[in-house]
Design an enzyme around this catalytic site. Structure first.
Site, mmCIF file in Angstrom:
data_model
loop_
_atom_site.group_PDB
_atom_site.id
_atom_site.type_symbol
_atom_site.label_atom_id
_atom_site.label_comp_id
_atom_site.label_asym_id
_atom_site.label_seq_id
_atom_site.Cartn_x
_atom_site.Cartn_y
_atom_site.Cartn_z
ATOM 1 N N GLU A 191 0.199 -31.810 9.275
ATOM 2 C CA GLU A 191 -0.234 -30.952 8.170
ATOM 3 C C GLU A 191 -1.582 -30.286 8.430
ATOM 4 O OE1 GLU A 191 -0.575 -32.890 4.351
ATOM 5 O OE2 GLU A 191 -1.423 -31.104 3.405
ATOM 6 N N ASP B 101 -0.814 -35.753 4.811
ATOM 7 C CA ASP B 101 -1.629 -36.560 3.894
ATOM 8 C C ASP B 101 -0.698 -37.338 2.981
ATOM 9 O OD1 ASP B 101 -3.912 -35.445 4.928
ATOM 10 O OD2 ASP B 101 -4.162 -33.966 3.310
ATOM 11 N N TYR C 135 0.819 -1.206 0.000
ATOM 12 C CA TYR C 135 0.000 0.000 0.000
ATOM 13 C C TYR C 135 0.860 1.266 0.000
ATOM 14 C CZ TYR C 135 -4.274 -2.639 0.426
ATOM 15 O OH TYR C 135 -5.313 -3.471 0.161
#
Lengths: 368, 695
Positions: free
Chosen positions: A200, A252, A101
């Site tokens: 995870e 996973d 910004y």
């Protein structure tokens, strides 16, 4: 071993001025200004034997101001340099988003997207061999959550050191890791654990917390929140270095989770310039593996086309060049399946803590 | 068989309403959505034809009002000649109307059922009469009448006829001539690609001389949809002359009818007077080939002999039929029509010269618009027209579409997956087939049937507009690159210099040699403008030399030369190279300098000149211009000299566009050094001395 890698203000500014000098020198000789960067791709990362992590190789790319896009990047790098110099002398920090910004006021050097500002900041880190923490630039994303019997001291906003035990002084959501985990902000004080377990998904983290796994197995649970933030990887590295604890990664079974592991153990391609600070080569992939899908008969999904492409890419990724990984990846391609951590719930909520983890950890020599 | 012909033959066996019911699919009344489009179309086509015949600039207003249930009320009003009282029944009540069936020329309506179908449909579905107001100029008052159809006798029935002063509802002024039709029918108003709005929009594109408006209101009076397409030209379409049929287009049946009805005594005069393209010599040859004596009476020719004549027509060499019976829209007007209906960045249009197929003259016109408001998603919009009538249905089965699809659009810058189907991108293509005999695939007259010659003509026209598009795209991408480079050296580079010098507290470097290294090219930029005060189209061409060496060029520009236009305000002088091609020899351009050619063109209207093409003669490449092909230019000059000897004027356009394609090595002009009028490109950073010092 604590690595004292913090640079002094003068070193940081000197390094940044080096970037401006390259441009200025070129122009003095009548040539378009340039910025020299390492090639940031899989083909240019190599194993650094001394550091034990993957680092950028020798390939360099020269960004020169002969096209509008590159010229803008050079101008932006100069604006960031000026901005960082200002922050350093004022003792301030800002988030990357804030800088994005602030760049609104940089005229032709302003960023058109946050990705762009992140990219140029990364470029500057790589070229100057500084970290963005040195520049006083913070990422937006927060770090991980930790639960377990470890004690840190964190310097709060008032400048006082606060002592926090991650089992007794925190609620169910655990200790939130700050963006800066360097010694001037965070000290590792005490521990009574045997290993660190990096998880995870939030669902599995909460399952292990609810089942009291941290106390039962004497470990610290770290929630990675997907691809782990820099500070998450850095704090694990420090726990590994200072306390000499093994890091077990529980994720996973899919190609993207493999990459999460690789970024913890060897470094990510994007941050290969600071791998030696972030990567924990002692980290071990616990599961879920392709073997587990078969051995535990886990509910699974078919691999998508993108999954298969990712697996193929991993076969040629130097970070997966070991025999074990090659076997796992090929097995996964063969069965064409992937599975989530939470698929273990097929056998009940306690199966993961009563059966799966003890069996897997036992096979790696961790018993409790 | 033509529906009207079929009608007349079956008239005795079935009633008209039965016939209508059975054939409503090709009469255009098969669905409720389509019925309102057909009704508007019949009324508007009639208005346009009538205005054209009387040389009146058409103003047509269409109003549609939703009524109870699935009923709509349609009101159309035009400023046409009106219909004399005694003809009203005929026009609105008979399926078989007239002159159109024997005359061979290009007209909109060819069905002969026209507005009668609307009156019939209204009566059958809404049980209501059609209210007509007609005013002809020579009467002092208008006729107000309600019409129905006597389905047994195939005749209109009049009721409530009166005469009165007709005051326009909007202006309150008395109408001097025109026609107003009001009727109710079962129909459904739908928006989108197949709607009254789309039909009128398309109609306005190909009738740029017409002003057309549409208002569609809901039951509560609120406006659902509206459109207002003002005319963009005061020029009416060319008056078309009728021609006699050409032997190549004649069928046995028609020949027999002509023979029967002929007043001629001898076959030779029959052939010469009833057909176009038949000379005395040809007539004799035809008869000899068919084994008929020249003096035989046409009335006594047997069917077999007539068949022999049809075969003989194919064997004998005949003159082509005249083509002045066609009324093309003409490419400039297509451009205007398209830009009125579609907001786009670029338009390329072409009117091919007339050709003949099977004895019927035809002419193809194509327009392509690109960019602007057009959606980049999905297939391009295809606007099909036959004799200025929009074709809105059966797009896929239409020859016009097939010819469009046969072009490899990828080569011209449009996305064309697999080279099949309609290309994709922000474009719209207009295809107009003008012909004395448009062959449709079915009696619904919505798709043109296959014809090799027509197909080939469309394809060639497509290639031509495609080349225009390709040039435009290439130019815009070059222009974009040049603009980026200018921004780089004029803005970004000076900032990099300033910022890095500030950070390091060093002196700012000299940028001139860096700029030369970054650019290393000669750029050409042209800008077309419009001076409203002086009604002058303006053009300025700027050449920037960003190389390290001095350059010398002759710049050539294509401009719209015609009898009406003139080059003015041309300070640099220059000379004419060919029709529509002007050249200026420039003084030597030193490294880092620029020069600008300004000139104006009078005699044009705003927007008529939208695309200038710039060529150059000299060494090295000029980005933004094309190297002139000297050989082609020479050929062009020679052919122009020849033409000038014969006729007055021809369009140099095609030859010049070839110049661009065949850019080859050309001679280099030498010129003298002179710095006047040249400006430095390097702003504060350079002077001439510095530039020389760099090398």
């Amino acid at each position: 071993m604590t690595m004292d890698r913090q640079k002094t203000k003068e070193e940081v500014i000197d390094a940044l001025h080096g970037v401006a000098s390259e441009m200025h020198d070129k122009m003095l000789r009548g040539n378009p200004p340039t910025m020299t960067l390492p090639v940031r791709s899989k083909s240019n990362i190599g194993f650094d034997k001394k550091l034990g992590v993957y680092k950028y190789g020798k390939k360099r790319t020269i960004r020169d101001a002969t096209s509008l896009g590159s010229a803008r990047q050079l101008l932006r790098a100069l604006h960031i340099t000026e901005f960082v110099e200002g922050m350093i002398s004022d003792g301030k920090t800002s988030t990357l988003r804030e800088m994005y910004y602030i760049s609104e006021g940089w005229g032709h050097g302003k960023f058109s997207s946050q990705n762009e500002s992140n990219g140029v900041s990364e470029d500057l880190e790589i070229v100057t061999k500084c970290m963005r923490e040195d520049f006083g630039l913070r990422p937006e994303e927060d770090g991980a959550r930790i639960i377990g019997n470890v004690t840190f001291e964190e310097r709060n906003r008032k400048g006082d050191w606060m002592r926090i035990n991650c089992r007794d002084d925190v609620g169910d959501s655990g200790y939130g890791v700050p963006y800066n985990v360097e010694p001037e902000k965070l000290r590792l004080v005490e521990e009574d654990i045997d290993f660190v377990m990096a998880i995870e998904t939030g669902g599995m983290f909460d399952r292990l917390v609810e089942n009291g796994f941290d106390e039962e197995a004497r470990c610290a649970l770290v929630h990675l929140k997907g691809q782990p933030a820099r500070s998450t990887r850095r704090i694990m590295r420090r726990m590994s270095d200072q306390w000499n604890k093994p890091i077990m990664v529980f994720a996973d079974c899919d190609p993207w989770s493999f990459r999460i592991y690789a970024s913890i153990a060897y470094g990510a391609i994007k941050t290969a310039h600071i791998s030696e600070y972030l990567a924990t080569k002692e980290a071990t992939y616990l599961g879920i593996t392709a073997d587990d899908i078969l051995a535990y008969d886990l509910p699974s999904d078919d691999l998508t086309k993108q999954d298969l492409n990712a697996l193929n890419a991993e076969l040629s990724d130097p970070r997966f060049a070991t025999g074990w990984w090659q076997e796992q990846i090929q097995l996964m391609q063969e069965i064409g399946k992937k599975a989530e951590q939470q698929s273990l719930a097929k056998y009940g909520l306690d199966f993961v803590t009563d059966t799966y983890l003890p069996e897997k950890l036992g096979a790696m020599g961790i018993t409790y | 068989m033509d529906p009207a012909e079929r009608l007349s033959s079956k008239q005795k066996q079935i009633s008209i309403s039965e016939f209508f019911e059975k054939n409503k699919h090709f009469l255009g009344f098969d669905t409720l959505q389509r019925s309102i489009i057909t009704a508007v179309k019949e009324a508007v086509d009639n208005s346009l034809d009538a205005c054209e015949e009387e040389r009146i600039l058409p103003e047509i207003n269409v109003e549609i009002q939703r009524m109870k249930g699935d009923r709509l009320r349609m009101i159309t009003q035009d400023n046409g000649p009106g219909i004399p009282r005694e003809d009203i029944e005929n026009v609105f009540g008979k399926f078989l109307l007239g002159s159109r069936f024997h005359a061979i020329r290009q007209t909109r309506g060819q069905q002969g059922i026209g507005i009668t179908g609307v009156v019939m449909y209204s009566q059958l579905t809404a049980g209501s009469k059609t209210k007509v107001v007609s005013k002809i100029a020579k009467d002092s008052s208008a006729v107000f009448v309600e019409l129905g159809i006597d389905t047994r006798r195939n005749r209109a029935t009049k009721s409530g006829e009166s005469r009165d002063i007709w005051l326009d509802e909007e202006t309150g002024e008395s109408v001097s001539h025109g026609l107003r039709i009001e009727c109710e029918m079962r129909a459904k108003y739908q928006r989108g690609r197949q709607s009254v709005h789309q039909y009128l929009r398309m109609t306005s594109i190909v009738n740029p001389h017409a002003s057309i408006s549409l208002v569609v209101r809901d039951r509560d009076g609120s406006v659902i949809e509206e459109g207002d397409w003002q005319r963009t030209t005061e020029r009416l379409p060319r008056e078309v002359s009728e021609i006699r049929p050409h032997p190549h287009g004649i069928q046995l049946g028609s020949l027999q009818r002509m023979l029967r009805e002929s007043e001629e005594r001898k076959m030779t005069s029959f052939l010469r007077h009833n057909f176009s393209g038949v000379s005395m010599r040809a007539a004799r040859e035809i008869l000899a080939s068919a084994g008929l004596a020249e003096g035989r009476s046409p009335k006594r020719i047997s069917a077999d002999d007539a068949q022999g004549m049809v075969s003989a027509f194919r064997k004998v060499k005949l003159l082509s039929p005249p083509t002045d019976c066609l009324s093309p829209i003409e490419d400039l007007l297509i451009k205007k029509g398209l830009s009125k209906a579609i907001d786009s960045r670029f338009a390329s249009t072409i009117t091919r010269s007339p050709k003949v197929t099977q004895g019927n003259p035809f002419q193809i016109e194509v327009g392509l618009v690109f960019g602007g408001d057009l959606s980049a998603e999905g297939p391009i919009e295809v606007l099909r027209f036959a004799n200025r009538v929009p074709l809105m249905y059966q797009q896929g089965g239409c020859l016009l579409t097939k010819a469009l699809e046969a072009v490899d659009w990828k080569r011209y810058g449009l996305d064309h997956p697999g080279g099949k189907g309609i290309p994709k991108g922000p474009a719209a293509v207009l295809i107009h087939l003008a012909s004395t005999n448009v062959q449709f695939t079915s009696e619904a007259k919505e798709a043109v049937s296959d014809n090799e010659e027509v197909f080939e003509e469309i394809r060639l026209a497509m290639l031509e507009v495609g080349r225009g598009l390709k040039g435009h795209l290439k130019k815009s991408s070059q222009r974009k690159k040049a603009r980026e480079k200018f921004e780089l050296i004029n803005i970004i580079l000076p900032e990099i210099s300033k910022k890095s010098s500030e950070l390091l507290s060093r002196e700012e470097p000299d940028l001139a040699p860096i700029i030369t290294k970054i650019m290393d090219a000669v750029f050409c930029e042209e800008e077309l403008g419009w001076d409203d005060e002086r009604k002058l189209a303006t053009c300025s061409i700027t050449i920037y030399n960003y190389t390290a060496r001095a350059r010398a060029y002759t710049i050539l520009a294509k401009w719209p030369e015609s009898k009406e236009t003139k080059i003015s305000e041309n300070a640099l002088g220059g000379n004419k190279q060919a029709n529509g091609l002007w050249a200026w020899r420039l003084d030597t351009l030193n490294p880092g300098s620029a020069t600008t050619i300004h000139f104006g063109v009078s005699g044009l209207r705003k927007g008529e000149w939208s695309d200038a093409e710039i060529f150059y003669r000299g060494n090295g490449e000029v980005i933004g211009a094309t190297k002139i092909d000297e050989k082609l230019l020479e050929e062009l000059r020679k052919s122009e000299a020849l033409e000038a000897a014969e006729s007055e004027f021809e369009k140099p356009k095609e030859a010049i566009s070839q110049l661009k394609e065949r850019a080859e090595q050309s001679e280099v002009s030498q010129s003298q050094s002179l710095d006047e009028g040249q400006t430095s490109l390097f702003g504060d950073f350079s002077t001439k001395d510095e530039l020389e010092g760099i090398e």
